[in-house]
Design a protein around this motif. Structure first.
Motif, PDB file in Angstrom:
ATOM      1  N   GLY A   1       1.095  20.495   2.790  1.00  0.00           N
ATOM      2  CA  GLY A   1       1.248  21.936   2.649  1.00  0.00           C
ATOM      3  C   GLY A   1       0.339  22.625   3.654  1.00  0.00           C
ATOM      4  O   GLY A   1      -0.583  22.013   4.196  1.00  0.00           O
ATOM      5  N   TYR A   2       0.579  23.898   3.903  1.00  0.00           N
ATOM      6  CA  TYR A   2      -0.227  24.645   4.877  1.00  0.00           C
ATOM      7  C   TYR A   2      -0.561  26.018   4.315  1.00  0.00           C
ATOM      8  O   TYR A   2       0.226  26.600   3.575  1.00  0.00           O
ATOM      9  N   TYR A   3      -1.717  26.512   4.671  1.00  0.00           N
ATOM     10  CA  TYR A   3      -2.114  27.865   4.292  1.00  0.00           C
ATOM     11  C   TYR A   3      -2.864  28.477   5.468  1.00  0.00           C
ATOM     12  O   TYR A   3      -3.543  27.763   6.215  1.00  0.00           O
TER      13      TYR A   3
ATOM     14  N   SER B   1      -0.444  17.597  14.802  1.00  0.00           N
ATOM     15  CA  SER B   1      -0.062  18.811  15.525  1.00  0.00           C
ATOM     16  C   SER B   1       1.141  19.436  14.817  1.00  0.00           C
ATOM     17  O   SER B   1       2.083  18.731  14.452  1.00  0.00           O
ATOM     18  N   THR B   2       1.093  20.753  14.607  1.00  0.00           N
ATOM     19  CA  THR B   2       2.131  21.437  13.836  1.00  0.00           C
ATOM     20  C   THR B   2       2.542  22.758  14.491  1.00  0.00           C
ATOM     21  O   THR B   2       1.787  23.348  15.258  1.00  0.00           O
TER      22      THR B   2
ATOM     23  N   THR C   1      -6.951  17.553  11.359  1.00  0.00           N
ATOM     24  CA  THR C   1      -7.216  16.130  11.171  1.00  0.00           C
ATOM     25  C   THR C   1      -6.988  15.758   9.717  1.00  0.00           C
ATOM     26  O   THR C   1      -7.394  16.487   8.816  1.00  0.00           O
ATOM     27  N   VAL C   2      -6.331  14.627   9.515  1.00  0.00           N
ATOM     28  CA  VAL C   2      -6.142  14.090   8.171  1.00  0.00           C
ATOM     29  C   VAL C   2      -6.776  12.705   8.100  1.00  0.00           C
ATOM     30  O   VAL C   2      -6.897  12.014   9.114  1.00  0.00           O
TER      31      VAL C   2
ATOM     32  N   LEU D   1      -3.358  21.652   4.755  1.00  0.00           N
ATOM     33  CA  LEU D   1      -4.148  21.848   5.965  1.00  0.00           C
ATOM     34  C   LEU D   1      -4.227  23.339   6.284  1.00  0.00           C
ATOM     35  O   LEU D   1      -3.231  24.051   6.138  1.00  0.00           O
ATOM     36  N   PRO D   2      -5.390  23.800   6.739  1.00  0.00           N
ATOM     37  CA  PRO D   2      -5.507  25.213   7.107  1.00  0.00           C
ATOM     38  C   PRO D   2      -4.884  25.483   8.476  1.00  0.00           C
ATOM     39  O   PRO D   2      -4.867  24.618   9.346  1.00  0.00           O
TER      40      PRO D   2
END
Length: 195
Positions: free
Chosen positions: A87-89, A129-130, A157-158, A186-187
């Motif tokens: 997920g992303y925020y 990378s997104t 980074t994960v 990930l932010p």
């Protein structure tokens, strides 16, 4: 600085008194520098690094790692599939993420942290990378606001663990039994207003 200096002094004194070596795990560059000048303090940047050394032993570590990790395609594919569930925020409440796409996953580190019969446990760190499509409302005149939408590219980074089955003849990864990422979200920090 003072707590670090005290910690190093205490560790060094204990190591000398007990004729022992002590592993120091830290991401602090000052700790790394301090350990470089003390023969009994062994520096490791991450916990998986020291775990890998303890599991494999320092003499066979490099050759074993090279054999197992010579082809990480299966591991890469499994991590990509797992990363698709992230997920992303956005770090700023002004933006709404309306769509996200995973562009690429590149390993930065992979460590062997467990060994069994024809299997191994791996700890990894990967650069993700997104692409994100952001929406927000921007003031264009004194009392006029317009909705905005822009595409931004971000990265993060994960970390995670994987269990792999090994081919004993080819000495390569035969199958990835499971992969688990430490991060669920990930932010996103890119700010389109800077463009």
């Amino acid at each position: 600085e003072f707590p670090d200096a005290f910690a190093i002094a205490i560790l060094e004194q204990f190591a000398e008194k007990n004729s022992a070596s002590i592993a120091v795990v830290s991401t602090d560059p000052d700790m790394k520098k301090a350990c470089e000048h003390r023969t009994r303090l062994l520096y490791f940047g991450t916990l998986p690094e020291i775990t890998e050394m303890l599991v494999l032993g320092s003499t066979e570590l490099e050759s074993f790692r090279d054999v197992i990790l010579a082809n990480t395609d299966l591991l890469h594919d499994a991590v990509v599939n797992e990363a698709k569930n992230l997920g992303y925020y956005h770090e700023s409440a002004h933006y709404k993420i309306v769509e996200s796409e995973l562009d690429s996953v590149d390993f930065e580190e992979v460590h062997v942290v467990g060994l069994g019969k024809n299997e191994a446990s791996l700890a990894f760190e990967a650069y993700v990378s997104t692409t994100h499509y952001l929406e927000w409302v921007e003031q264009v005149w004194d009392d006029e606001y317009e909705p905005q939408r822009r595409r931004v590219i971000d990265a993060g980074t994960v970390h995670g663990l994987a269990k792999v089955e090994l081919d004993p003849l080819l000495q390569t990864i035969k199958k990835v039994a499971w992969v688990e990422l430490d991060e669920a979200d990930l932010p996103v920090s890119e700010n389109p207003r800077h463009y």
